[in-house]
Scaffold this motif. Sequence first.
Motif, PDB file in Angstrom:
ATOM      1  N   ARG A 107      13.944 -26.550 -55.448  1.00 52.39           N
ATOM      2  CA  ARG A 107      15.002 -27.257 -54.736  1.00 52.39           C
ATOM      3  C   ARG A 107      16.302 -26.475 -54.788  1.00 52.39           C
ATOM      4  O   ARG A 107      16.641 -25.869 -55.800  1.00 52.39           O
ATOM      5  N   LEU A 108      17.012 -26.520 -53.700  1.00 57.05           N
ATOM      6  CA  LEU A 108      18.299 -25.840 -53.626  1.00 57.05           C
ATOM      7  C   LEU A 108      19.300 -26.656 -54.429  1.00 57.05           C
ATOM      8  O   LEU A 108      19.456 -27.856 -54.216  1.00 57.05           O
ATOM      9  N   SER A 109      19.996 -26.002 -55.356  1.00 52.98           N
ATOM     10  CA  SER A 109      20.936 -26.721 -56.225  1.00 52.98           C
ATOM     11  C   SER A 109      22.273 -26.004 -56.260  1.00 52.98           C
ATOM     12  O   SER A 109      22.361 -24.795 -56.044  1.00 52.98           O
ATOM     13  N   LEU A 110      23.313 -26.786 -56.548  1.00 50.97           N
ATOM     14  CA  LEU A 110      24.660 -26.239 -56.603  1.00 50.97           C
ATOM     15  C   LEU A 110      25.520 -27.116 -57.514  1.00 50.97           C
ATOM     16  O   LEU A 110      25.674 -28.323 -57.258  1.00 50.97           O
ATOM     17  N   THR A 111      26.030 -26.546 -58.578  1.00 53.75           N
ATOM     18  CA  THR A 111      26.956 -27.190 -59.526  1.00 53.75           C
ATOM     19  C   THR A 111      26.536 -28.609 -59.928  1.00 53.75           C
ATOM     20  O   THR A 111      27.329 -29.540 -59.897  1.00 53.75           O
ATOM     21  N   GLY A 112      25.266 -28.776 -60.294  1.00 54.19           N
ATOM     22  CA  GLY A 112      24.812 -30.074 -60.791  1.00 54.19           C
ATOM     23  C   GLY A 112      24.267 -31.006 -59.733  1.00 54.19           C
ATOM     24  O   GLY A 112      23.908 -32.158 -60.050  1.00 54.19           O
ATOM     25  N   TYR A 113      24.143 -30.551 -58.491  1.00 52.16           N
ATOM     26  CA  TYR A 113      23.593 -31.367 -57.408  1.00 52.16           C
ATOM     27  C   TYR A 113      22.407 -30.628 -56.786  1.00 52.16           C
ATOM     28  O   TYR A 113      22.361 -29.400 -56.777  1.00 52.16           O
ATOM     29  N   GLU A 114      21.453 -31.403 -56.266  1.00 53.70           N
ATOM     30  CA  GLU A 114      20.286 -30.807 -55.632  1.00 53.70           C
ATOM     31  C   GLU A 114      20.066 -31.432 -54.263  1.00 53.70           C
ATOM     32  O   GLU A 114      20.355 -32.616 -54.045  1.00 53.70           O
ATOM     33  N   MET A 126      22.724 -36.073 -57.599  1.00 52.25           N
ATOM     34  CA  MET A 126      22.942 -35.456 -58.911  1.00 52.25           C
ATOM     35  C   MET A 126      21.601 -35.019 -59.490  1.00 52.25           C
ATOM     36  O   MET A 126      20.600 -35.739 -59.396  1.00 52.25           O
ATOM     37  N   GLU A 127      21.603 -33.854 -60.121  1.00 54.86           N
ATOM     38  CA  GLU A 127      20.436 -33.453 -60.884  1.00 54.86           C
ATOM     39  C   GLU A 127      20.315 -34.356 -62.116  1.00 54.86           C
ATOM     40  O   GLU A 127      21.284 -34.980 -62.537  1.00 54.86           O
ATOM     41  N   LYS A 128      19.139 -34.421 -62.686  1.00 57.58           N
ATOM     42  CA  LYS A 128      18.892 -35.314 -63.813  1.00 57.58           C
ATOM     43  C   LYS A 128      19.872 -35.058 -64.957  1.00 57.58           C
ATOM     44  O   LYS A 128      20.400 -36.004 -65.565  1.00 57.58           O
ATOM     45  N   THR A 129      20.138 -33.789 -65.255  1.00 59.37           N
ATOM     46  CA  THR A 129      21.058 -33.464 -66.353  1.00 59.37           C
ATOM     47  C   THR A 129      22.458 -33.983 -66.072  1.00 59.37           C
ATOM     48  O   THR A 129      23.130 -34.535 -66.961  1.00 59.37           O
ATOM     49  N   ALA A 130      22.933 -33.814 -64.837  1.00 59.44           N
ATOM     50  CA  ALA A 130      24.269 -34.294 -64.476  1.00 59.44           C
ATOM     51  C   ALA A 130      24.348 -35.816 -64.578  1.00 59.44           C
ATOM     52  O   ALA A 130      25.355 -36.369 -65.044  1.00 59.44           O
ATOM     53  N   TYR A 131      23.287 -36.487 -64.155  1.00 59.46           N
ATOM     54  CA  TYR A 131      23.248 -37.954 -64.204  1.00 59.46           C
ATOM     55  C   TYR A 131      23.317 -38.445 -65.655  1.00 59.46           C
ATOM     56  O   TYR A 131      24.112 -39.334 -65.992  1.00 59.46           O
ATOM     57  N   HIS A 134      26.749 -38.077 -67.312  1.00 61.39           N
ATOM     58  CA  HIS A 134      27.671 -39.174 -66.995  1.00 61.39           C
ATOM     59  C   HIS A 134      27.393 -40.369 -67.915  1.00 61.39           C
ATOM     60  O   HIS A 134      28.324 -40.995 -68.437  1.00 61.39           O
ATOM     61  N   GLN A 135      26.108 -40.682 -68.101  1.00 63.21           N
ATOM     62  CA  GLN A 135      25.754 -41.798 -68.970  1.00 63.21           C
ATOM     63  C   GLN A 135      26.252 -41.567 -70.403  1.00 63.21           C
ATOM     64  O   GLN A 135      26.834 -42.466 -71.015  1.00 63.21           O
ATOM     65  N   LYS A 136      26.037 -40.378 -70.925  1.00 64.54           N
ATOM     66  CA  LYS A 136      26.451 -40.073 -72.304  1.00 64.54           C
ATOM     67  C   LYS A 136      27.963 -40.180 -72.454  1.00 64.54           C
ATOM     68  O   LYS A 136      28.459 -40.745 -73.439  1.00 64.54           O
ATOM     69  N   LEU A 173      24.942 -46.123 -61.620  1.00 67.63           N
ATOM     70  CA  LEU A 173      25.642 -45.871 -62.878  1.00 67.63           C
ATOM     71  C   LEU A 173      26.714 -46.922 -63.156  1.00 67.63           C
ATOM     72  O   LEU A 173      26.938 -47.300 -64.307  1.00 67.63           O
ATOM     73  N   SER A 174      27.346 -47.412 -62.104  1.00 62.00           N
ATOM     74  CA  SER A 174      28.340 -48.476 -62.280  1.00 62.00           C
ATOM     75  C   SER A 174      27.677 -49.752 -62.785  1.00 62.00           C
ATOM     76  O   SER A 174      28.206 -50.430 -63.685  1.00 62.00           O
ATOM     77  N   LYS A 175      26.521 -50.072 -62.222  1.00 61.64           N
ATOM     78  CA  LYS A 175      25.774 -51.248 -62.685  1.00 61.64           C
ATOM     79  C   LYS A 175      25.323 -51.054 -64.128  1.00 61.64           C
ATOM     80  O   LYS A 175      25.425 -51.976 -64.955  1.00 61.64           O
ATOM     81  N   TRP A 176      24.841 -49.855 -64.437  1.00 54.48           N
ATOM     82  CA  TRP A 176      24.418 -49.545 -65.804  1.00 54.48           C
ATOM     83  C   TRP A 176      25.598 -49.659 -66.766  1.00 54.48           C
ATOM     84  O   TRP A 176      25.459 -50.178 -67.884  1.00 54.48           O
ATOM     85  N   LEU A 177      26.776 -49.186 -66.351  1.00 53.00           N
ATOM     86  CA  LEU A 177      27.965 -49.233 -67.199  1.00 53.00           C
ATOM     87  C   LEU A 177      28.339 -50.671 -67.545  1.00 53.00           C
ATOM     88  O   LEU A 177      28.667 -50.974 -68.701  1.00 53.00           O
TER      89      LEU A 177
END
Length: 222
Positions: A107-114, A126-131, A134-136, A173-177
């Motif tokens: 997959r084509l990716s750029l600065t944390g996005y795919e 967002m790539e999984k790591t970027a997502y 944010h949670q952490k 992520l807002s709902k999770w927060l």
Amino acid sequence: MIECESKILAMQRLQDAARFDYHLYFQGEIGLEKLTALSKKFAREYDTELTKSQRSRRKLSGEAVTQFLVWKPESGDKAIFWLLTTGGKGRVMEREQFVDLRDKEHRLSLTGYELVHDGVSWSWRMEKTAYTNHQKRLRNAILAKNDLALQMAIASLYNSPGFRLVRRQVGMLSKWLRGEWKRLRKDTEPMPALPTFLAYVRRLPNPVPKKKTKKVMDVVKA
């Protein structure tokens, strides 16, 4: 060469390329002092400067159609580039090695996005790591009862580029927060207000080539 002045413009043009069947690509970096020479080489060898009608005719005839896209980050002396092609007959297919952005492993990716196709259309997420980052960051701020850190984490989240799938992730992520706040703070104090929405990314035009800009200025002066 399509020269992008911002990351958002580069992401939009890569999204456009995927939509128009430029599924094969390779990505690289090059020093700014060598960029013009590389652009001329690709134009000469792979016809990256064709008009829209010329590209359409070649594509219909089964020939490989190729585009050269460049993003120059504001900091640093290097440019990130992509050579993209539709595949088919042609010199570019014989000389270069490409990967297919439809392949999950490429997959084509750029600065944390795919760039992905979710069954509806191509969009960035967002790539999984970027997502998870944010949670952490959000969870750590809640646990530390650091309101300033939490506000900064929320601002960072809502500063994400508003592509369709990114907007969906920000909503998740807002709902999770909200759930984490209730779980960790036990409703002992109100949660900071969240922004009402993440705005869509507006459509950006390609920058006017420098030569054309000069001509326009000459007309104005006349």
